[in-house]
Design a protein around this motif. Sequence first.
Motif, PDB file in Angstrom:
ATOM      1  N   MET A 142       0.827  -1.195   0.000  1.00 47.74           N
ATOM      2  CA  MET A 142       0.000   0.000   0.000  1.00 47.74           C
ATOM      3  C   MET A 142       0.868   1.256   0.000  1.00 47.74           C
ATOM      4  SD  MET A 142      -3.111   1.112   0.204  1.00 47.74           S
ATOM      5  CE  MET A 142      -4.137   2.360   0.849  1.00 47.74           C
ATOM      6  N   VAL A 143       1.832   1.304   0.922  1.00 49.76           N
ATOM      7  CA  VAL A 143       2.714   2.457   1.028  1.00 49.76           C
ATOM      8  C   VAL A 143       3.612   2.541  -0.205  1.00 49.76           C
ATOM      9  CG1 VAL A 143       4.560   3.497   2.390  1.00 49.76           C
ATOM     10  CG2 VAL A 143       2.643   2.392   3.548  1.00 49.76           C
ATOM     11  N   VAL A 144       4.019   1.394  -0.735  1.00 49.72           N
ATOM     12  CA  VAL A 144       4.864   1.366  -1.923  1.00 49.72           C
ATOM     13  C   VAL A 144       4.107   1.966  -3.106  1.00 49.72           C
ATOM     14  CG1 VAL A 144       6.069  -0.148  -3.538  1.00 49.72           C
ATOM     15  CG2 VAL A 144       6.167  -0.623  -1.093  1.00 49.72           C
ATOM     16  N   GLY A 145       2.822   1.683  -3.218  1.00 49.24           N
ATOM     17  CA  GLY A 145       1.995   2.231  -4.296  1.00 49.24           C
ATOM     18  C   GLY A 145       1.884   3.744  -4.212  1.00 49.24           C
ATOM     19  N   ILE A 146       1.793   4.263  -3.006  1.00 50.23           N
ATOM     20  CA  ILE A 146       1.707   5.717  -2.818  1.00 50.23           C
ATOM     21  C   ILE A 146       3.022   6.371  -3.250  1.00 50.23           C
ATOM     22  CG2 ILE A 146       1.529   7.547  -1.094  1.00 50.23           C
ATOM     23  CD1 ILE A 146      -0.449   5.722   0.420  1.00 50.23           C
ATOM     24  N   PHE A 147       4.145   5.760  -2.858  1.00 49.16           N
ATOM     25  CA  PHE A 147       5.444   6.314  -3.249  1.00 49.16           C
ATOM     26  C   PHE A 147       5.663   6.242  -4.759  1.00 49.16           C
ATOM     27  CE2 PHE A 147       6.738   5.578   1.276  1.00 49.16           C
ATOM     28  CZ  PHE A 147       6.946   6.919   1.561  1.00 49.16           C
ATOM     29  N   ARG A 148       5.180   5.167  -5.372  1.00 47.26           N
ATOM     30  CA  ARG A 148       5.279   5.064  -6.831  1.00 47.26           C
ATOM     31  C   ARG A 148       4.452   6.142  -7.508  1.00 47.26           C
ATOM     32  NH1 ARG A 148       4.961  -1.384  -8.128  1.00 47.26           N
ATOM     33  NH2 ARG A 148       7.063  -1.865  -7.382  1.00 47.26           N
ATOM     34  N   ALA A 149       3.257   6.370  -7.016  1.00 45.03           N
ATOM     35  CA  ALA A 149       2.393   7.404  -7.588  1.00 45.03           C
ATOM     36  C   ALA A 149       3.015   8.788  -7.418  1.00 45.03           C
ATOM     37  CB  ALA A 149       1.013   7.355  -6.939  1.00 45.03           C
ATOM     38  N   LEU A 150       3.557   9.061  -6.234  1.00 51.40           N
ATOM     39  CA  LEU A 150       4.215  10.346  -6.007  1.00 51.40           C
ATOM     40  C   LEU A 150       5.442  10.505  -6.894  1.00 51.40           C
ATOM     41  CD1 LEU A 150       3.955  10.737  -2.127  1.00 51.40           C
ATOM     42  CD2 LEU A 150       2.738  12.027  -3.886  1.00 51.40           C
ATOM     43  N   GLY A 151       6.184   9.428  -7.096  1.00 52.09           N
ATOM     44  CA  GLY A 151       7.345   9.466  -7.983  1.00 52.09           C
ATOM     45  C   GLY A 151       6.943   9.742  -9.426  1.00 52.09           C
ATOM     46  N   ALA A 152       5.835   9.127  -9.860  1.00 54.06           N
ATOM     47  CA  ALA A 152       5.354   9.354 -11.223  1.00 54.06           C
ATOM     48  C   ALA A 152       4.900  10.801 -11.407  1.00 54.06           C
ATOM     49  CB  ALA A 152       4.214   8.394 -11.539  1.00 54.06           C
ATOM     50  N   VAL A 153       4.209  11.339 -10.420  1.00 51.34           N
ATOM     51  CA  VAL A 153       3.767  12.733 -10.493  1.00 51.34           C
ATOM     52  C   VAL A 153       4.963  13.680 -10.527  1.00 51.34           C
ATOM     53  CG1 VAL A 153       2.551  14.556  -9.233  1.00 51.34           C
ATOM     54  CG2 VAL A 153       1.505  12.307  -9.470  1.00 51.34           C
ATOM     55  N   ALA A 154       5.969  13.411  -9.699  1.00 51.04           N
ATOM     56  CA  ALA A 154       7.172  14.241  -9.683  1.00 51.04           C
ATOM     57  C   ALA A 154       7.887  14.181 -11.029  1.00 51.04           C
ATOM     58  CB  ALA A 154       8.104  13.798  -8.562  1.00 51.04           C
ATOM     59  N   MET A 155       7.938  13.020 -11.640  1.00 51.14           N
ATOM     60  CA  MET A 155       8.585  12.870 -12.949  1.00 51.14           C
ATOM     61  C   MET A 155       7.807  13.636 -14.017  1.00 51.14           C
ATOM     62  SD  MET A 155      11.040  11.564 -14.721  1.00 51.14           S
ATOM     63  CE  MET A 155      11.693  10.141 -13.914  1.00 51.14           C
ATOM     64  N   MET A 156       6.496  13.576 -13.988  1.00 46.36           N
ATOM     65  CA  MET A 156       5.687  14.308 -14.965  1.00 46.36           C
ATOM     66  C   MET A 156       5.873  15.813 -14.808  1.00 46.36           C
ATOM     67  SD  MET A 156       2.142  12.166 -15.437  1.00 46.36           S
ATOM     68  CE  MET A 156       1.631  12.308 -13.748  1.00 46.36           C
ATOM     69  N   MET A 157       5.943  16.283 -13.582  1.00 47.13           N
ATOM     70  CA  MET A 157       6.140  17.710 -13.358  1.00 47.13           C
ATOM     71  C   MET A 157       7.515  18.159 -13.837  1.00 47.13           C
ATOM     72  SD  MET A 157       4.226  18.320  -9.734  1.00 47.13           S
ATOM     73  CE  MET A 157       4.557  20.065  -9.736  1.00 47.13           C
ATOM     74  N   ALA A 158       8.522  17.326 -13.630  1.00 48.71           N
ATOM     75  CA  ALA A 158       9.871  17.665 -14.084  1.00 48.71           C
ATOM     76  C   ALA A 158       9.939  17.696 -15.602  1.00 48.71           C
ATOM     77  CB  ALA A 158      10.879  16.674 -13.526  1.00 48.71           C
ATOM     78  N   LEU A 159       9.299  16.743 -16.246  1.00 49.09           N
ATOM     79  CA  LEU A 159       9.310  16.698 -17.709  1.00 49.09           C
ATOM     80  C   LEU A 159       8.447  17.797 -18.327  1.00 49.09           C
ATOM     81  CD1 LEU A 159       9.222  12.863 -18.349  1.00 49.09           C
ATOM     82  CD2 LEU A 159      11.151  14.424 -18.629  1.00 49.09           C
ATOM     83  N   ALA A 160       7.431  18.242 -17.621  1.00 48.28           N
ATOM     84  CA  ALA A 160       6.583  19.313 -18.148  1.00 48.28           C
ATOM     85  C   ALA A 160       7.360  20.612 -18.306  1.00 48.28           C
ATOM     86  CB  ALA A 160       5.380  19.532 -17.236  1.00 48.28           C
ATOM     87  N   GLY A 161       8.391  20.801 -17.522  1.00 52.20           N
ATOM     88  CA  GLY A 161       9.219  21.992 -17.640  1.00 52.20           C
ATOM     89  C   GLY A 161      10.112  21.974 -18.860  1.00 52.20           C
ATOM     90  N   CYS A 162      10.227  20.838 -19.531  1.00 55.78           N
ATOM     91  CA  CYS A 162      11.087  20.719 -20.709  1.00 55.78           C
ATOM     92  C   CYS A 162      10.374  21.105 -22.000  1.00 55.78           C
ATOM     93  CB  CYS A 162      11.579  19.279 -20.846  1.00 55.78           C
ATOM     94  SG  CYS A 162      12.587  18.731 -19.459  1.00 55.78           S
ATOM     95  N   ILE A 163       9.091  21.331 -21.954  1.00 54.90           N
ATOM     96  CA  ILE A 163       8.327  21.662 -23.159  1.00 54.90           C
ATOM     97  C   ILE A 163       8.678  23.065 -23.608  1.00 54.90           C
ATOM     98  CG2 ILE A 163       6.009  21.978 -24.089  1.00 54.90           C
ATOM     99  CD1 ILE A 163       5.072  19.881 -22.061  1.00 54.90           C
ATOM    100  N   ASP A 164       8.905  23.219 -24.910  1.00 54.78           N
ATOM    101  CA  ASP A 164       9.276  24.510 -25.494  1.00 54.78           C
ATOM    102  C   ASP A 164       8.012  25.324 -25.764  1.00 54.78           C
ATOM    103  OD1 ASP A 164      10.522  26.599 -26.750  1.00 54.78           O
ATOM    104  OD2 ASP A 164      10.631  25.584 -28.671  1.00 54.78           O
ATOM    105  N   HIS A 165       7.906  26.466 -25.124  1.00 50.90           N
ATOM    106  CA  HIS A 165       6.755  27.343 -25.304  1.00 50.90           C
ATOM    107  C   HIS A 165       7.141  28.629 -26.025  1.00 50.90           C
ATOM    108  CE1 HIS A 165       4.186  24.885 -22.743  1.00 50.90           C
ATOM    109  NE2 HIS A 165       5.196  24.782 -21.897  1.00 50.90           N
ATOM    110  N   ALA A 166       8.253  28.625 -26.734  1.00 50.13           N
ATOM    111  CA  ALA A 166       8.771  29.853 -27.331  1.00 50.13           C
ATOM    112  C   ALA A 166       7.866  30.412 -28.418  1.00 50.13           C
ATOM    113  CB  ALA A 166      10.157  29.595 -27.901  1.00 50.13           C
TER     114      ALA A 166
END
Length: 106
Positions: free
Chosen positions: A1-25
């Motif tokens: 149960m706790v492992v699933g929460i950490f995996r979900a939080l890790g996935a959200v953190a990865m998505m947020m980090a990758l969202a900053g790489c999008i070029d909006h120029a």
Amino acid sequence: MVVGIFRALGAVAMMMALAGCIDHANEPVLLAIGVPVNPAAVANSICVTDGNAMYDEARKQYELRAQLTGYAQADDLEAETIARAAAHRQYVACISGQGYRPLYAN
């Protein structure tokens, strides 16, 4: 149960980090007119998708018209110009419907 929460939080953190790489120029600045339906980022995403679909459809229609009129080979430059114009018109119509006016930096 706790492992699933950490995996979900890790996935959200990865998505947020990758969202900053999008070029909006090349995106326009969206000026809110009245009360917008959606936030600017959501409206832009929706309308870019609509514009891309219109681009594809305009290219298909150009190819079909070229076949119907008997042209053996369609003019790629003309097809690209027509498809880009159709996509831009669709984007502007969609973003206006969302309650924004696009301002382009030139």
